[in-house]
Design an enzyme around this catalytic site. Structure first.
Site, PDB file in Angstrom:
ATOM      1  N   HIS A  89    -145.504 123.305  -2.742  1.00  0.00           N
ATOM      2  CA  HIS A  89    -146.414 123.048  -1.342  1.00  0.00           C
ATOM      3  C   HIS A  89    -145.242 123.504  -0.320  1.00  0.00           C
ATOM      4  O   HIS A  89    -144.300 122.998  -0.119  1.00  0.00           O
ATOM      5  CB  HIS A  89    -146.828 121.543  -1.105  1.00  0.00           C
ATOM      6  CG  HIS A  89    -147.877 121.340  -1.993  1.00  0.00           C
ATOM      7  ND1 HIS A  89    -148.803 120.105  -1.632  1.00  0.00           N
ATOM      8  CD2 HIS A  89    -148.392 121.492  -3.086  1.00  0.00           C
ATOM      9  CE1 HIS A  89    -149.521 119.920  -2.778  1.00  0.00           C
ATOM     10  NE2 HIS A  89    -149.311 120.836  -3.482  1.00  0.00           N
ATOM     11  N   TYR A 131    -139.508 115.719   6.090  1.00  0.00           N
ATOM     12  CA  TYR A 131    -140.383 115.684   5.046  1.00  0.00           C
ATOM     13  C   TYR A 131    -139.844 116.415   3.520  1.00  0.00           C
ATOM     14  O   TYR A 131    -140.009 115.826   2.504  1.00  0.00           O
ATOM     15  CB  TYR A 131    -141.730 116.282   5.258  1.00  0.00           C
ATOM     16  CG  TYR A 131    -143.009 115.653   4.266  1.00  0.00           C
ATOM     17  CD1 TYR A 131    -143.388 114.809   4.351  1.00  0.00           C
ATOM     18  CD2 TYR A 131    -143.437 116.732   3.484  1.00  0.00           C
ATOM     19  CE1 TYR A 131    -144.452 114.285   3.466  1.00  0.00           C
ATOM     20  CE2 TYR A 131    -144.387 116.730   2.765  1.00  0.00           C
ATOM     21  CZ  TYR A 131    -145.106 115.512   2.796  1.00  0.00           C
ATOM     22  OH  TYR A 131    -145.953 115.006   2.050  1.00  0.00           O
ATOM     23  N   LYS A 159    -140.723 109.053  -0.267  1.00  0.00           N
ATOM     24  CA  LYS A 159    -138.975 109.203  -0.081  1.00  0.00           C
ATOM     25  C   LYS A 159    -138.484 108.661  -1.422  1.00  0.00           C
ATOM     26  O   LYS A 159    -137.299 108.609  -1.822  1.00  0.00           O
ATOM     27  CB  LYS A 159    -138.573 108.942   0.830  1.00  0.00           C
ATOM     28  CG  LYS A 159    -138.812 109.729   2.240  1.00  0.00           C
ATOM     29  CD  LYS A 159    -138.091 110.974   2.010  1.00  0.00           C
ATOM     30  CE  LYS A 159    -138.475 112.012   2.955  1.00  0.00           C
ATOM     31  NZ  LYS A 159    -138.549 113.562   2.378  1.00  0.00           N
ATOM     32  N   PRO A 212    -144.543 104.077   0.764  1.00  0.00           N
ATOM     33  CA  PRO A 212    -144.682 105.259   0.302  1.00  0.00           C
ATOM     34  C   PRO A 212    -145.139 106.442   1.316  1.00  0.00           C
ATOM     35  O   PRO A 212    -145.103 107.667   0.988  1.00  0.00           O
ATOM     36  CB  PRO A 212    -145.721 105.153  -0.797  1.00  0.00           C
ATOM     37  CG  PRO A 212    -146.337 104.125  -0.478  1.00  0.00           C
ATOM     38  CD  PRO A 212    -145.210 103.199   0.463  1.00  0.00           C
ATOM     39  N   TYR A 256    -152.532 113.655   5.146  1.00  0.00           N
ATOM     40  CA  TYR A 256    -152.218 112.251   5.606  1.00  0.00           C
ATOM     41  C   TYR A 256    -153.283 111.992   6.815  1.00  0.00           C
ATOM     42  O   TYR A 256    -153.132 112.928   7.904  1.00  0.00           O
ATOM     43  CB  TYR A 256    -150.800 112.199   6.128  1.00  0.00           C
ATOM     44  CG  TYR A 256    -149.629 112.114   5.025  1.00  0.00           C
ATOM     45  CD1 TYR A 256    -149.257 110.941   4.762  1.00  0.00           C
ATOM     46  CD2 TYR A 256    -149.245 113.498   4.417  1.00  0.00           C
ATOM     47  CE1 TYR A 256    -148.171 111.253   3.594  1.00  0.00           C
ATOM     48  CE2 TYR A 256    -148.422 113.278   3.667  1.00  0.00           C
ATOM     49  CZ  TYR A 256    -147.879 112.413   3.184  1.00  0.00           C
ATOM     50  OH  TYR A 256    -147.034 112.548   2.063  1.00  0.00           O
TER      51      TYR A 256
HETATM   52  C1  PHB Z   1    -148.374 111.028  -4.476  1.00  0.00           C
HETATM   53  O1  PHB Z   1    -148.884 112.010  -4.715  1.00  0.00           O
HETATM   54  O2  PHB Z   1    -148.778 110.019  -5.405  1.00  0.00           O
HETATM   55  C2  PHB Z   1    -147.907 110.738  -3.035  1.00  0.00           C
HETATM   56  C3  PHB Z   1    -147.597 112.001  -2.461  1.00  0.00           C
HETATM   57  C4  PHB Z   1    -147.118 111.836  -0.969  1.00  0.00           C
HETATM   58  C5  PHB Z   1    -146.852 110.373  -0.585  1.00  0.00           C
HETATM   59  C6  PHB Z   1    -147.245 109.398  -1.540  1.00  0.00           C
HETATM   60  C7  PHB Z   1    -147.793 109.405  -2.775  1.00  0.00           C
HETATM   61  O3  PHB Z   1    -146.349 110.100   0.575  1.00  0.00           O
END
Ligand code: PHB
Ligand code: APR
Length: 399
Positions: A75, A387, A299, A295, A204
């Site tokens: 990504h 990130y 990280k 989460p 997000y």
């Molecule tokens: C996930 O794909 O499970 C995932 C991705 C990004 C995050 C948390 C979980 O910040």
């Protein structure tokens, strides 16, 4: 009593323990892994799936990334949404081409376990470590149980990669560290569903009904999350209600969320936690054993792998040059990245979760941050570089 002698005794076959074992082997250092749970249990544990550039590079160097390269999704940007307004933060322009890869943590664990066992190395499943002894001598020991028998690993060093509930941290004398923690007043309800992702990149989202995240696992499996109350229970949610909530919270004009059969759902609390000393004598902690991040930002696994890098550097220096210098500085080196990741994970969590009423001071601060990302390349670059994960030399350069 079963007796095992090795150089590094590793507790825990999660990402930290497995990566450490492979990396030490590549450097000619012997280790064995003792894991409490069964192989099936460990490989079925669903967790986040975001790998930083550093993590992918390490797994490639170790020759453990064949399937990850084939099946993972690179990504190059991320979508951020606030009250239905969606923007994209591109990584390439802000980080000199660094990016993230989406690949489930349990797939990483499966690949590393298969490769370790295929190489004829020792990994005992259903072997709980009960006690770490003599860490202040040259021959520390891990006492464990396996197949109804007691056993002991005698080693030069113990690496406790045994997660948040392991015995590694509990073995550290209480007066040898300070503890820092935040418990958040919300949790994540996460689902896996058999449906093609509705977005090629992660989203997000802040919404007045709460946070939502759109992620994915493959071209046919989506991974999504919504913010719920800590007291909530998974039985309170029908699949239709979850899809409805996701659709509202992630929504933006001209975009539609595809729904499909949900095959996994669970609620996870959110916590920021760390101890500021990760070693005592010949016992070293790595990964969730020493720290937890919420989460938002993905990280957790990456921090565990970064700890392992610093630990391997220390062990290599010890065995090749008979120098303790790297090991002595292990905690200090690892903590720089840990605090950086704690800050970024807390920042992302605070920015995108509903904490107070729409229109409140807190809400307006969140809104102001989002608007600033849109107007400032410097702020967007800050988010992008955290990130994708800072390069190792960026954190070790300053004194
Ligand atoms: C996930 O794909 O499970 C995932 C991705 C990004 C995050 C948390 C979980 O910040
Ligand atoms: N004896 C043996 N094994 C143990 C013991 C014990 N007493 N206690 C715990 N373990 C095992 C657990 O069963 C688990 O498999 O240690 C392992 C720790 O693995 P993880 O919890 O995955 O921790 P870590 O390797 O540090 O990986 C960090 O995990 O929680 C996620 O988001 C986090 O992605 C991050 C990653």
């Amino acid at each position: 009593m079963k007796q095992i002698r090795t150089q590094v005794g590793i507790i825990g076959a999660g990402p930290a323990g497995l990566t450490l074992a492979h990396w030490l082997k590549q450097q000619g250092i012997e280790s064995v892994i003792i894991e409490h749970r069964s192989r099936d249990y460990v490989q079925a544990r669903v967790r986040a799936g975001l790998l930083e550039q550093n993590t992918v590079d390490i797994l490639k160097d170790l020759g453990l990334a064949d399937r990850l390269v084939r099946e993972g999704h690179a990504h190059h940007g991320v979508y951020l949404s606030f009250d239905g307004e969606r923007i994209r933060v591109p990584f390439d322009t802000y980080t000199g081409g660094r990016h993230i890869t989406i690949y489930g943590q349990q797939e990483v664990v499966k690949d590393l376990t298969d490769a370790w066992l295929a190489g004829g190395n020792t990994l005992l499943f259903e072997a709980p470590a009960r006690q770490i002894a003599d860490y202040d001598t040259k021959q520390p020991k891990i006492y464990f149980e396996h197949e109804g028998e007691e056993g002991v690993v005698t080693c030069d060093f113990v690496a406790a990669c045994d997660g948040f509930h392991g015995i590694g941290r509990k073995t550290m004398p209480k007066n040898s560290y300070n503890e820092y923690s935040i418990t958040y007043p919300f949790s994540w309800l996460g689902i896996l569903a058999n449906v093609a992702p509705s977005s090629e990149e992660l989203i997000y989202a802040y919404h007045e009904r709460g946070f939502a995240l759109h992620s994915l696992r493959s071209s046919t499996v989506s991974r999504l999350y919504i913010q719920v109350e800590n007291e909530d229970h998974i039985d309170n949610w029908t699949d239709d209600q979850i899809w409805e909530e996701l659709s509202v919270r992630l929504g933006t004009p001209g975009w539609q969320l595809h729904s499909g059969p949900i095959f996994e759902k669970s609620i996870t609390p959110m916590r920021s936690y760390l101890i500021d000393n990760m070693q005592i004598g010949r016992l070293f902690l790595a990964g969730d054993a020493a720290h937890i991040v919420p989460p938002t930002g993905g990280k957790g696994l990456n921090l565990a792998i970064a700890d392992v890098k610093h630990l391997v550097d220390g062990f290599v220096e010890y065995y090749r040059q008979h120098s303790y210098r790297g090991l002595e500085h292990y905690t200090q080196t690892a903590l720089r990245r840990i605090w950086r990741a704690q800050d970024f994970s807390n920042f992302m969590t605070t920015l995108f979760h509903k904490q107070d009423d729409h229109g409140s001071f807190q809400y307006r601060l969140q809104r102001a941050k989002f608007d600033y990302i849109r107007m400032s390349d410097a702020y967007a670059a800050t988010i992008a570089e955290n990130y994708v994960g800072l390069p190792f030399d960026a954190l070790t350069r300053f004194p």
